[in-house]
Design a protein around this motif. Structure first.
Motif, PDB file in Angstrom:
ATOM      1  N   VAL A  53       0.844  -1.196   0.000  1.00  0.00           N
ATOM      2  CA  VAL A  53       0.000   0.000   0.000  1.00  0.00           C
ATOM      3  C   VAL A  53       0.880   1.247   0.000  1.00  0.00           C
ATOM      4  CG1 VAL A  53      -1.864   1.230   1.152  1.00  0.00           C
ATOM      5  CG2 VAL A  53      -1.769  -1.275   1.251  1.00  0.00           C
ATOM      6  N   PHE A  54       0.631   2.146  -0.944  1.00  0.00           N
ATOM      7  CA  PHE A  54       1.373   3.401  -1.052  1.00  0.00           C
ATOM      8  C   PHE A  54       0.398   4.556  -0.837  1.00  0.00           C
ATOM      9  CE2 PHE A  54       3.377   0.219  -3.681  1.00  0.00           C
ATOM     10  CZ  PHE A  54       4.714   0.298  -3.316  1.00  0.00           C
ATOM     11  N   ASN A  55       0.715   5.445   0.077  1.00  0.00           N
ATOM     12  CA  ASN A  55      -0.208   6.530   0.424  1.00  0.00           C
ATOM     13  C   ASN A  55       0.515   7.861   0.494  1.00  0.00           C
ATOM     14  OD1 ASN A  55      -1.291   8.131   3.161  1.00  0.00           O
ATOM     15  ND2 ASN A  55      -2.889   7.568   1.680  1.00  0.00           N
ATOM     16  N   ASN A  56      -0.131   8.870  -0.086  1.00  0.00           N
ATOM     17  CA  ASN A  56       0.339  10.237   0.022  1.00  0.00           C
ATOM     18  C   ASN A  56      -0.561  10.956   1.034  1.00  0.00           C
ATOM     19  OD1 ASN A  56       1.364  12.806  -0.243  1.00  0.00           O
ATOM     20  ND2 ASN A  56       0.465  13.186  -2.273  1.00  0.00           N
ATOM     21  N   GLN A 106      -7.659   9.195  -4.998  1.00  0.00           N
ATOM     22  CA  GLN A 106      -6.387   9.006  -5.713  1.00  0.00           C
ATOM     23  C   GLN A 106      -5.167   9.334  -4.834  1.00  0.00           C
ATOM     24  OE1 GLN A 106      -6.504  11.112  -9.461  1.00  0.00           O
ATOM     25  NE2 GLN A 106      -8.099   9.781 -10.306  1.00  0.00           N
ATOM     26  N   SER A 107      -5.314   9.194  -3.524  1.00  0.00           N
ATOM     27  CA  SER A 107      -4.175   9.401  -2.619  1.00  0.00           C
ATOM     28  C   SER A 107      -3.480   8.090  -2.256  1.00  0.00           C
ATOM     29  CB  SER A 107      -4.645  10.086  -1.332  1.00  0.00           C
ATOM     30  OG  SER A 107      -5.517   9.233  -0.600  1.00  0.00           O
ATOM     31  N   THR A 108      -4.129   6.961  -2.591  1.00  0.00           N
ATOM     32  CA  THR A 108      -3.599   5.649  -2.203  1.00  0.00           C
ATOM     33  C   THR A 108      -3.653   4.699  -3.393  1.00  0.00           C
ATOM     34  OG1 THR A 108      -4.411   5.975   0.052  1.00  0.00           O
ATOM     35  CG2 THR A 108      -3.821   3.742  -0.576  1.00  0.00           C
ATOM     36  N   GLN A 109      -2.577   3.937  -3.525  1.00  0.00           N
ATOM     37  CA  GLN A 109      -2.520   2.935  -4.591  1.00  0.00           C
ATOM     38  C   GLN A 109      -2.030   1.613  -4.005  1.00  0.00           C
ATOM     39  OE1 GLN A 109      -0.797   4.224  -8.294  1.00  0.00           O
ATOM     40  NE2 GLN A 109      -0.190   2.159  -8.897  1.00  0.00           N
ATOM     41  N   ILE A 110      -2.622   0.517  -4.469  1.00  0.00           N
ATOM     42  CA  ILE A 110      -2.285  -0.819  -3.977  1.00  0.00           C
ATOM     43  C   ILE A 110      -1.641  -1.619  -5.096  1.00  0.00           C
ATOM     44  CG2 ILE A 110      -3.228  -2.989  -3.085  1.00  0.00           C
ATOM     45  CD1 ILE A 110      -5.475  -1.385  -1.818  1.00  0.00           C
ATOM     46  N   VAL A 111      -0.585  -2.332  -4.732  1.00  0.00           N
ATOM     47  CA  VAL A 111       0.049  -3.296  -5.627  1.00  0.00           C
ATOM     48  C   VAL A 111      -0.118  -4.666  -4.987  1.00  0.00           C
ATOM     49  CG1 VAL A 111       2.203  -4.078  -6.666  1.00  0.00           C
ATOM     50  CG2 VAL A 111       1.710  -1.619  -6.516  1.00  0.00           C
ATOM     51  N   GLN A 112      -0.772  -5.585  -5.693  1.00  0.00           N
ATOM     52  CA  GLN A 112      -1.044  -6.915  -5.151  1.00  0.00           C
ATOM     53  C   GLN A 112       0.041  -7.898  -5.564  1.00  0.00           C
ATOM     54  OE1 GLN A 112      -5.030  -8.028  -6.344  1.00  0.00           O
ATOM     55  NE2 GLN A 112      -5.949  -6.975  -4.582  1.00  0.00           N
ATOM     56  N   LEU A 113       0.529  -8.648  -4.567  1.00  0.00           N
ATOM     57  CA  LEU A 113       1.573  -9.645  -4.798  1.00  0.00           C
ATOM     58  C   LEU A 113       1.037 -11.017  -4.433  1.00  0.00           C
ATOM     59  CD1 LEU A 113       4.472  -7.733  -2.975  1.00  0.00           C
ATOM     60  CD2 LEU A 113       3.825  -7.541  -5.384  1.00  0.00           C
ATOM     61  N   ALA A 114       1.100 -11.962  -5.367  1.00  0.00           N
ATOM     62  CA  ALA A 114       0.730 -13.356  -5.080  1.00  0.00           C
ATOM     63  C   ALA A 114       2.000 -14.088  -4.662  1.00  0.00           C
ATOM     64  CB  ALA A 114       0.108 -14.002  -6.306  1.00  0.00           C
ATOM     65  N   VAL A 115       2.092 -14.424  -3.381  1.00  0.00           N
ATOM     66  CA  VAL A 115       3.318 -14.993  -2.804  1.00  0.00           C
ATOM     67  C   VAL A 115       3.085 -16.451  -2.449  1.00  0.00           C
ATOM     68  CG1 VAL A 115       5.029 -14.770  -0.970  1.00  0.00           C
ATOM     69  CG2 VAL A 115       3.885 -12.731  -1.866  1.00  0.00           C
ATOM     70  N   THR A 116       4.021 -17.327  -2.788  1.00  0.00           N
ATOM     71  CA  THR A 116       3.892 -18.745  -2.476  1.00  0.00           C
ATOM     72  C   THR A 116       4.003 -18.990  -0.975  1.00  0.00           C
ATOM     73  OG1 THR A 116       4.842 -20.945  -2.812  1.00  0.00           O
ATOM     74  CG2 THR A 116       6.356 -19.096  -2.893  1.00  0.00           C
ATOM     75  N   ARG A 117       3.227 -19.929  -0.491  1.00  0.00           N
ATOM     76  CA  ARG A 117       3.249 -20.267   0.938  1.00  0.00           C
ATOM     77  C   ARG A 117       4.516 -21.007   1.340  1.00  0.00           C
ATOM     78  NH1 ARG A 117      -1.592 -19.363   3.380  1.00  0.00           N
ATOM     79  NH2 ARG A 117      -3.352 -18.956   2.001  1.00  0.00           N
ATOM     80  N   GLU A 118       5.270 -21.480   0.364  1.00  0.00           N
ATOM     81  CA  GLU A 118       6.511 -22.203   0.642  1.00  0.00           C
ATOM     82  C   GLU A 118       7.698 -21.271   0.829  1.00  0.00           C
ATOM     83  OE1 GLU A 118       6.980 -24.868  -2.596  1.00  0.00           O
ATOM     84  OE2 GLU A 118       5.234 -26.102  -2.088  1.00  0.00           O
ATOM     85  N   GLN A 119       7.470 -19.975   0.696  1.00  0.00           N
ATOM     86  CA  GLN A 119       8.568 -19.021   0.749  1.00  0.00           C
ATOM     87  C   GLN A 119       9.208 -18.944   2.121  1.00  0.00           C
ATOM     88  OE1 GLN A 119      10.115 -17.610  -1.547  1.00  0.00           O
ATOM     89  NE2 GLN A 119      11.444 -16.294  -0.326  1.00  0.00           N
ATOM     90  N   GLY A 120       8.433 -19.094   3.181  1.00  0.00           N
ATOM     91  CA  GLY A 120       8.950 -18.968   4.541  1.00  0.00           C
ATOM     92  C   GLY A 120       7.861 -18.446   5.460  1.00  0.00           C
ATOM     93  N   THR A 121       8.251 -18.044   6.638  1.00  0.00           N
ATOM     94  CA  THR A 121       7.268 -17.545   7.590  1.00  0.00           C
ATOM     95  C   THR A 121       6.710 -16.205   7.131  1.00  0.00           C
ATOM     96  OG1 THR A 121       8.918 -16.374   8.933  1.00  0.00           O
ATOM     97  CG2 THR A 121       8.514 -18.687   9.462  1.00  0.00           C
ATOM     98  N   VAL A 122       5.460 -15.974   7.479  1.00  0.00           N
ATOM     99  CA  VAL A 122       4.806 -14.709   7.119  1.00  0.00           C
ATOM    100  C   VAL A 122       5.553 -13.537   7.731  1.00  0.00           C
ATOM    101  CG1 VAL A 122       2.689 -13.373   7.406  1.00  0.00           C
ATOM    102  CG2 VAL A 122       2.558 -15.806   6.857  1.00  0.00           C
TER     103      VAL A 122
END
Length: 368
Positions: A53-56, A106-122
């Protein structure tokens, strides 16, 4: 025992993170939704969504700020394999999702990331991604249901540690004031601490190695059960010990008679509580079933209550009357208790020391 329990105990925060969520049946709606989510797209099996999340805070995102967000996205694309990112969704590469990724003002923009559960701890992954999305002119953070749950679990674990310290101190001070003793809080602290650590280690190991149900509130329940029930039972023992001591019994007789008097009530309480919480295992909801581990807590607590205080009062090692006189003279100075050179029957020094710290003088024979 306590050293084995500490060494073999899996970290509570890790157990809560991986096993603390309710275990839903396969027919429940959330479980069905998760199954669909696990196979919902090409190369997206077994992933979960993390939102950057990016916010101005000053208003609408400027052109330069949008360029900064694009640079962050490019940086993440270059490290997709390292962070286990299967897909990156932005307002630029997915125009149809623009209304969901950019706020109305238009003050906030979201970038969604699909992350594998095998990557490691949250927890580890969120810290790594947080460092990657920072920009000079925007407030940026990462979030997801998994990250929120993990943060809540970490908070709960921290508060439980604080609660443990407060409750242990309060229990020790209470017993010390009631019996005007130094020995009582020390023996009680040892007894309750061993019970708590051993019980928590058993519960964590059963979950980690045997897949027993677990709840984020189980460590708190073990703590409360140990301190509340243990403090009342110790109070019962000390009160009986004090009554017998005032009656003028010798220390060995005081110990054996006191423990004989309290043994069956304490065992009865332990058995009843063990059966009550053990029956929770047969309930269908995993959060409630997890409290069946308290049955082990009350077994451990009962054994500790009936053995540790008695072991603290008795010692088979005998000392000569000359050694007793030397120690008693030193105790006159340390404790302020007026004890002449005494030959104290056949009692052991630890039992005599317990009586001195209790601030009661048992029947003695003074030498001339």
């Amino acid at each position: 025992m306590i050293f084995i329990a500490i060494i073999s105990m899996p970290k509570t925060s890790t157990i809560v993170q991986y096993f603390g969520q309710p275990q839903l049946t396969s027919t429940s709606q959330p479980a069905k939704a998760q199954k669909i989510k696990n196979v919902w797209g090409r190369d997206l099996n077994g992933t979960y969504t993390v939102n950057a999340v990016f916010n101005n805070p000053k208003g609408k995102l400027t052109t330069n700020q949008q360029i900064e967000i694009a640079r962050v996205v490019a940086k993440l694309q270059g490290k997709q394999k390292f962070y286990g990112i299967k897909k990156i969704t932005t307002a630029t590469n997915t125009p149809e999702a623009k209304n969901q990724l950019i706020s109305k003002d238009q003050s906030t923009q979201i970038v969604q990331l699909a992350v594998t559960r095998e990557q490691g701890t949250v927890r580890t992954l969120s810290k790594q991604l947080y460092s990657q999305v920072q920009t000079a002119s925007l407030k940026a953070y990462v979030t997801s249901p998994e990250i929120i749950n993990d943060n809540n679990n970490a908070r709960i674990a921290g508060y439980i540690q604080i609660a443990a310290i407060i409750l242990f101190i309060f229990a020790m001070i209470t017993l010390g004031i009631l019996f005007q003793s130094v020995a009582v809080p020390i023996i009680s602290l040892i007894t309750l601490l061993i019970s708590y650590v051993t019980s928590l280690s058993l519960a964590n190991n059963l979950t980690y190695r045997g897949n027993f149900p677990y709840s984020e509130y189980l460590p708190l329940a073990i703590l409360l059960g140990t301190i509340i029930v243990g403090t009342f039972e110790l109070f019962f023992i000390y009160r009986r010990f004090k009554i017998n001591l005032v009656e003028g019994m010798e220390a060995p007789a005081v110990t054996s008679r006191s423990m004989r008097y309290v043994r069956y009530p304490i065992i009865a309480v332990g058995v009843v509580l063990t059966l009550i919480f053990g029956s929770f295992w047969f309930l269908p909801f995993s959060t409630i079933r997890s409290f069946s581990s308290l049955a082990l807590t009350f077994i451990v607590l009962t054994l500790a209550i009936l053995t540790i205080p008695q072991s603290s009062w008795e010692c088979s090692k005998k000392t000569s009357s000359g050694q007793r006189r030397i120690v008693l003279r030193q105790l006159n100075v340390i404790s302020g208790v007026d004890l002449p050179s005494l030959v104290y029957g056949n009692q052991s020094l630890p039992s005599l020391l317990f009586c001195i710290l209790w601030d009661h003088s048992p029947t003695v024979t003074e030498t001339t």
